[in-house]
Scaffold this motif. Structure first.
Motif, PDB file in Angstrom:
ATOM      1  N   VAL A 156      56.264  29.872   7.490  1.00  0.00           N
ATOM      2  CA  VAL A 156      57.166  30.956   7.110  1.00  0.00           C
ATOM      3  C   VAL A 156      58.576  30.537   7.503  1.00  0.00           C
ATOM      4  CG1 VAL A 156      57.808  33.375   7.463  1.00  0.00           C
ATOM      5  CG2 VAL A 156      55.392  32.720   7.396  1.00  0.00           C
ATOM      6  N   LEU A 157      59.470  30.494   6.526  1.00  0.00           N
ATOM      7  CA  LEU A 157      60.865  30.115   6.761  1.00  0.00           C
ATOM      8  C   LEU A 157      61.739  31.355   6.704  1.00  0.00           C
ATOM      9  CD1 LEU A 157      61.137  26.920   4.505  1.00  0.00           C
ATOM     10  CD2 LEU A 157      60.564  27.048   6.944  1.00  0.00           C
ATOM     11  N   THR A 158      62.537  31.547   7.744  1.00  0.00           N
ATOM     12  CA  THR A 158      63.437  32.700   7.796  1.00  0.00           C
ATOM     13  C   THR A 158      64.887  32.294   7.984  1.00  0.00           C
ATOM     14  OG1 THR A 158      63.184  32.952  10.188  1.00  0.00           O
ATOM     15  CG2 THR A 158      61.592  34.092   8.789  1.00  0.00           C
ATOM     16  N   ALA A 159      65.157  31.040   8.315  1.00  0.00           N
ATOM     17  CA  ALA A 159      66.521  30.577   8.507  1.00  0.00           C
ATOM     18  C   ALA A 159      67.166  30.339   7.146  1.00  0.00           C
ATOM     19  CB  ALA A 159      66.538  29.291   9.332  1.00  0.00           C
ATOM     20  N   PRO A 160      68.237  31.038   6.824  1.00  0.00           N
ATOM     21  CA  PRO A 160      68.867  30.856   5.508  1.00  0.00           C
ATOM     22  C   PRO A 160      69.281  29.418   5.220  1.00  0.00           C
ATOM     23  CG  PRO A 160      69.679  32.855   6.537  1.00  0.00           C
ATOM     24  CD  PRO A 160      68.870  32.138   7.575  1.00  0.00           C
ATOM     25  N   ALA A 161      69.716  28.677   6.248  1.00  0.00           N
ATOM     26  CA  ALA A 161      70.126  27.286   6.024  1.00  0.00           C
ATOM     27  C   ALA A 161      68.947  26.435   5.578  1.00  0.00           C
ATOM     28  CB  ALA A 161      70.758  26.708   7.283  1.00  0.00           C
ATOM     29  N   SER A 162      67.770  26.677   6.147  1.00  0.00           N
ATOM     30  CA  SER A 162      66.584  25.923   5.736  1.00  0.00           C
ATOM     31  C   SER A 162      66.190  26.258   4.309  1.00  0.00           C
ATOM     32  CB  SER A 162      65.422  26.220   6.688  1.00  0.00           C
ATOM     33  OG  SER A 162      65.663  25.639   7.958  1.00  0.00           O
ATOM     34  N   ILE A 163      66.293  27.531   3.944  1.00  0.00           N
ATOM     35  CA  ILE A 163      65.938  27.938   2.584  1.00  0.00           C
ATOM     36  C   ILE A 163      66.931  27.348   1.586  1.00  0.00           C
ATOM     37  CG2 ILE A 163      65.821  29.959   1.077  1.00  0.00           C
ATOM     38  CD1 ILE A 163      64.616  31.433   3.564  1.00  0.00           C
ATOM     39  N   ALA A 164      68.213  27.395   1.917  1.00  0.00           N
ATOM     40  CA  ALA A 164      69.227  26.805   1.028  1.00  0.00           C
ATOM     41  C   ALA A 164      68.973  25.322   0.836  1.00  0.00           C
ATOM     42  CB  ALA A 164      70.618  27.043   1.605  1.00  0.00           C
ATOM     43  N   TRP A 165      68.653  24.627   1.938  1.00  0.00           N
ATOM     44  CA  TRP A 165      68.415  23.176   1.871  1.00  0.00           C
ATOM     45  C   TRP A 165      67.154  22.872   1.075  1.00  0.00           C
ATOM     46  CZ3 TRP A 165      64.254  20.327   3.635  1.00  0.00           C
ATOM     47  CH2 TRP A 165      64.411  18.928   3.596  1.00  0.00           C
ATOM     48  N   LEU A 166      66.060  23.577   1.368  1.00  0.00           N
ATOM     49  CA  LEU A 166      64.769  23.241   0.779  1.00  0.00           C
ATOM     50  C   LEU A 166      64.749  23.465  -0.727  1.00  0.00           C
ATOM     51  CD1 LEU A 166      61.813  22.384   1.145  1.00  0.00           C
ATOM     52  CD2 LEU A 166      61.266  24.785   1.585  1.00  0.00           C
ATOM     53  N   ALA A 207      48.591  38.534   3.702  1.00  0.00           N
ATOM     54  CA  ALA A 207      47.668  37.714   2.910  1.00  0.00           C
ATOM     55  C   ALA A 207      47.372  36.374   3.568  1.00  0.00           C
ATOM     56  CB  ALA A 207      48.239  37.489   1.512  1.00  0.00           C
ATOM     57  N   LEU A 208      48.093  36.040   4.626  1.00  0.00           N
ATOM     58  CA  LEU A 208      47.847  34.790   5.350  1.00  0.00           C
ATOM     59  C   LEU A 208      46.766  34.959   6.415  1.00  0.00           C
ATOM     60  CD1 LEU A 208      51.549  33.581   5.732  1.00  0.00           C
ATOM     61  CD2 LEU A 208      49.804  32.637   4.201  1.00  0.00           C
ATOM     62  N   SER A 209      46.092  36.066   6.413  1.00  0.00           N
ATOM     63  CA  SER A 209      45.002  36.329   7.349  1.00  0.00           C
ATOM     64  C   SER A 209      43.975  35.197   7.315  1.00  0.00           C
ATOM     65  CB  SER A 209      44.322  37.656   6.994  1.00  0.00           C
ATOM     66  OG  SER A 209      43.207  37.885   7.817  1.00  0.00           O
ATOM     67  N   GLY A 210      43.586  34.751   8.492  1.00  0.00           N
ATOM     68  CA  GLY A 210      42.601  33.688   8.591  1.00  0.00           C
ATOM     69  C   GLY A 210      43.170  32.293   8.444  1.00  0.00           C
ATOM     70  N   GLN A 211      44.472  32.178   8.154  1.00  0.00           N
ATOM     71  CA  GLN A 211      45.108  30.875   8.000  1.00  0.00           C
ATOM     72  C   GLN A 211      45.964  30.540   9.220  1.00  0.00           C
ATOM     73  OE1 GLN A 211      46.777  29.997   4.065  1.00  0.00           O
ATOM     74  NE2 GLN A 211      45.988  31.957   3.339  1.00  0.00           N
ATOM     75  N   ASP A 235      54.512  39.085  15.384  1.00  0.00           N
ATOM     76  CA  ASP A 235      53.674  40.279  15.533  1.00  0.00           C
ATOM     77  C   ASP A 235      52.931  40.584  14.237  1.00  0.00           C
ATOM     78  OD1 ASP A 235      54.732  40.463  18.062  1.00  0.00           O
ATOM     79  OD2 ASP A 235      56.174  42.046  17.559  1.00  0.00           O
ATOM     80  N   ARG A 236      53.630  40.501  13.120  1.00  0.00           N
ATOM     81  CA  ARG A 236      53.015  40.847  11.839  1.00  0.00           C
ATOM     82  C   ARG A 236      51.877  39.885  11.504  1.00  0.00           C
ATOM     83  NH1 ARG A 236      53.893  45.334   8.220  1.00  0.00           N
ATOM     84  NH2 ARG A 236      52.393  44.902   6.554  1.00  0.00           N
ATOM     85  N   LEU A 237      52.115  38.595  11.699  1.00  0.00           N
ATOM     86  CA  LEU A 237      51.075  37.610  11.390  1.00  0.00           C
ATOM     87  C   LEU A 237      49.873  37.762  12.297  1.00  0.00           C
ATOM     88  CD1 LEU A 237      53.391  34.533  10.789  1.00  0.00           C
ATOM     89  CD2 LEU A 237      51.878  35.553   9.084  1.00  0.00           C
ATOM     90  N   GLN A 238      50.107  37.964  13.574  1.00  0.00           N
ATOM     91  CA  GLN A 238      48.994  38.119  14.509  1.00  0.00           C
ATOM     92  C   GLN A 238      48.189  39.372  14.204  1.00  0.00           C
ATOM     93  OE1 GLN A 238      51.186  37.917  18.166  1.00  0.00           O
ATOM     94  NE2 GLN A 238      51.230  35.678  18.193  1.00  0.00           N
ATOM     95  N   ASN A 239      48.881  40.452  13.878  1.00  0.00           N
ATOM     96  CA  ASN A 239      48.167  41.693  13.539  1.00  0.00           C
ATOM     97  C   ASN A 239      47.367  41.556  12.243  1.00  0.00           C
ATOM     98  OD1 ASN A 239      49.191  42.964  15.801  1.00  0.00           O
ATOM     99  ND2 ASN A 239      50.931  43.885  14.716  1.00  0.00           N
ATOM    100  N   ALA A 240      47.836  40.642  11.368  1.00  0.00           N
ATOM    101  CA  ALA A 240      47.123  40.417  10.104  1.00  0.00           C
ATOM    102  C   ALA A 240      45.918  39.501  10.284  1.00  0.00           C
ATOM    103  CB  ALA A 240      48.082  39.815   9.077  1.00  0.00           C
ATOM    104  N   GLY A 241      45.790  38.888  11.456  1.00  0.00           N
ATOM    105  CA  GLY A 241      44.669  37.991  11.697  1.00  0.00           C
ATOM    106  C   GLY A 241      44.946  36.535  11.403  1.00  0.00           C
ATOM    107  N   ALA A 242      46.230  36.180  11.282  1.00  0.00           N
ATOM    108  CA  ALA A 242      46.597  34.772  11.113  1.00  0.00           C
ATOM    109  C   ALA A 242      46.699  34.106  12.474  1.00  0.00           C
ATOM    110  CB  ALA A 242      47.923  34.657  10.370  1.00  0.00           C
TER     111      ALA A 242
END
Length: 604
Positions: free
Chosen positions: A199-209, A270-274, A289-296
């Motif tokens: 999961v990418l949240t840094a705008p600079a990484s998204i701009a670069w990628l 939707a990343l549950s189990g991954q 928190d969101r990923l852990q609560n989803a079961g990732a």
């Protein structure tokens, strides 16, 4: 485009919002609220809609924090903003404290026992939050996450809308690598980290990628967005539909799905189990928190785009070279103006900064400044990151120094350069201190070092000439710089603080030692330089990295005490000036070209 100096210097601006915030805090049963400068993307520079600290306190610096309690409040700023924070914040309502020495954790350690202090998990990285929680626990206080930020509720009526600047392709002729190739590389890195996705949240990484740029953040061409990238290189990019230009879907290709930010929560669930790679230094606690609560299964690790983005490829390096030559011509015209017109008219700091921007605009290629120009006359130059705001603006004065630090954003590169200039005749003391700084600057420009060397191992070289005479400076020697991205880019840096990241081929860093005499004047010399590939030294045993200079603009000869330079240092200055003349001279004409030729003549 014009220089946007902040005029919010009325201390009542932020103070009048405190009652509204406290009322919303009370509705949620909170005794306090943490107000970080960072937003949901951990940005340094913020869109107006996300500048919560500025709204509640009036302080508009690019680094800081606040704490609002029921009966008191505090604002934290570092040494760059000593003058600005006191001009903008009401001391009757806010205690003004140092962000670095103690900072928010020390303040929380003195919180009333049993108090409940709220925090917005979208605004704090888990690493930073862990430190704050330990501090609160020492005081017997509790940090409590909030579902809805009380400050946002208080600000609802007059809060600006979220930015919707169009997101546009950043062409391969500037990036040197297609987005598909980058995504394949990042997918491999995700798999190597033992994860299925990142999961990418840094705008600079998204701009670069994705090879895109936007305009959501002042001074940095960033699109605010999030992305989920799978190990096969496919991706989901969450972007406000109002930002999507007609050419963007085709530019991104079939392997990238464009979705609204409203779909992000479902995508994380939707990343549950991954196994999901997330950077605890750049992504907020909310994602964990969101990923852990989803079961990732969350894999904590560095954003996989960080190092590839920092290690520029040959196309990016060549683009940066050309941006600096173009910028160097604008800067030379400005330096000529300072050495002639300004010496007679003695303009204000604001007029100085606006003149520099005007010369940059005349290139026809400037997209934005890379940060608000720093123009410090006399005593204000002794504040390393002073910004001219209404109450503090000075005119330059004969017998003193003028320090100007600025940069530009161009499609092919980002610039950042500081020059210190004498106004009138320089004193022997000014020349001595400038030359000591110059000696440290030369040491950092010419050093050779083996693979694995970090910036903090080099830092003392720039300080040694000052140290030997009993002086020092209180900021880092160098920061990373992006390629038409952020003027401050990690993970590389040169500073006293320990940094475990080795300097790698293609990393761009600043070289900016200085000296600051409080109440009198300041000196800083800054150029950008790029780490070169290791090469053999005749007679040596190991290949060594070095630095190639990127910035070309003359040094003020009136401030150089040639007798303090060694023969090698003098040869360096002459060679640097000769290269400046060769590269920048052809872009000039008339008086500015004649002036540069004289400014770049060999030292006598």
């Amino acid at each position: 485009m014009r220089q946007t100096y902040d005029e919010t210097t009325d201390p009542s601006f932020g103070a009048k919002h405190l009652p509204r915030v406290r009322a919303k805090m009370a509705e949620q049963g909170l005794d306090g609220l943490l107000v970080p400068h960072e937003d949901e993307h951990q940005n340094e520079y913020l869109p107006a809609a996300n500048d919560r600290l500025a709204w509640v306190s009036g302080f508009t610096g690019s680094a800081g924090a606040g704490v609002v309690m029921k009966d008191r409040a505090a604002v934290f700023a570092d040494g760059r903003y000593t003058v600005q924070v006191r001009a903008q914040v009401d001391p009757a309502q806010f205690e003004i404290l140092d962000l670095v020495e103690g900072g928010v954790p020390a303040y929380l350690e003195r919180a009333p026992k049993g108090s409940v202090i709220g925090y917005d998990p979208r605004l704090h990285s888990p690493d930073a939050l862990a430190t704050l929680k330990r501090a609160a626990k020492k005081a017997g206080a509790e940090l409590k996450p909030v579902d809805v930020n009380p400050l946002d509720l208080a600000w609802a009526e007059d809060r600006p809308g979220q930015p919707t600047a169009p997101v546009v392709p950043h062409e391969d002729r500037y990036t040197g690598e297609t987005s598909a190739a980058k995504r394949a590389r990042i997918g491999e890195a995700v798999a190597k980290a033992g994860a299925d996705a990142t999961v990418l949240t840094a705008p600079a990484s998204i701009a670069w990628l994705f090879n895109i740029r936007g305009g959501d953040v002042i001074r940095t061409p960033l699109p605010l967005a999030q992305a989920v990238v799978k190990s096969d290189g496919s991706a989901r990019l969450f972007l406000d539909p109002r930002k999507v230009t007609n050419e963007l879907p085709a530019w991104l290709g079939d392997a990238v799905t464009l979705e609204s930010p409203d779909a992000l929560e479902g995508a994380l669930d939707a990343l549950s189990g991954q196994k999901v790679l997330v950077d605890p230094g750049q992504s907020s606690a909310w994602y964990f928190d969101r990923l852990q609560n989803a079961g990732a299964a969350v894999v904590r690790g560095m954003d996989p785009c960080t190092l590839p983005r920092a290690s520029k490829n040959p196309v990016e390096i060549e683009g940066t070279r050309q941006a600096h030559i173009r910028d160097g011509a604008a800067l030379t015209r400005f330096l000529h103006w300072v050495d002639t017109v300004a010496q007679e008219t003695l303009p204000s700091e604001r007029e100085v900064a606006e003149a520099l921007e005007r010369f940059r605009e005349e290139t026809g290629a400037l997209k934005d400044l890379s940060f608000d120009t720093i123009a410090g006359a006399g005593p204000n130059g002794a504040l390393p990151h002073y910004k001219p705001v209404t109450r503090t603006i000075r005119r330059i004065e004969k017998g003193s120094l003028l320090l100007v630090d600025g940069g530009g954003q161009y499609l092919d590169g980002t610039t950042d350069v500081t020059r210190t200039m004498a106004v009138g005749e320089a004193t022997a003391d000014q020349r001595r201190m400038f030359t000591l700084v110059l000696k440290g600057h030369i040491a950092m420009a010419t050093v050779r070092f083996p693979a694995g060397t970090t910036g903090h191992q080099l830092d003392a070289l720039a300080r040694l000439p000052l140290w030997m005479q009993g002086f020092d400076y209180d900021h880092g020697t160098g920061h990373g710089v992006g390629s038409y991205l952020g003027v401050h880019e990690g993970p590389q840096r040169i500073a006293k603080a320990v940094n475990t990241q080795p300097l790698l081929t293609g990393m761009i860093l600043s070289n900016e030692p200085g000296y600051y005499r409080e109440g009198h004047w300041g000196i800083r010399i800054e150029t950008l330089q790029v780490v070169t590939a290791p090469t053999a030294i005749p007679g040596g045993e190991r290949p060594m990295h070095g630095f190639e200079q990127l910035t070309f603009a003359p040094l003020d000869r009136k401030l150089i005490d040639v007798d303090l330079l060694t023969p090698d240092e003098r040869a360096y200055v002459d060679a640097y000036h000769a290269e400046t003349w060769a590269k920048v001279g052809p872009l000039l004409d008339g008086e500015s070209k004649a002036w540069l030729e004289t400014a770049c003549a060999p030292l006598k």
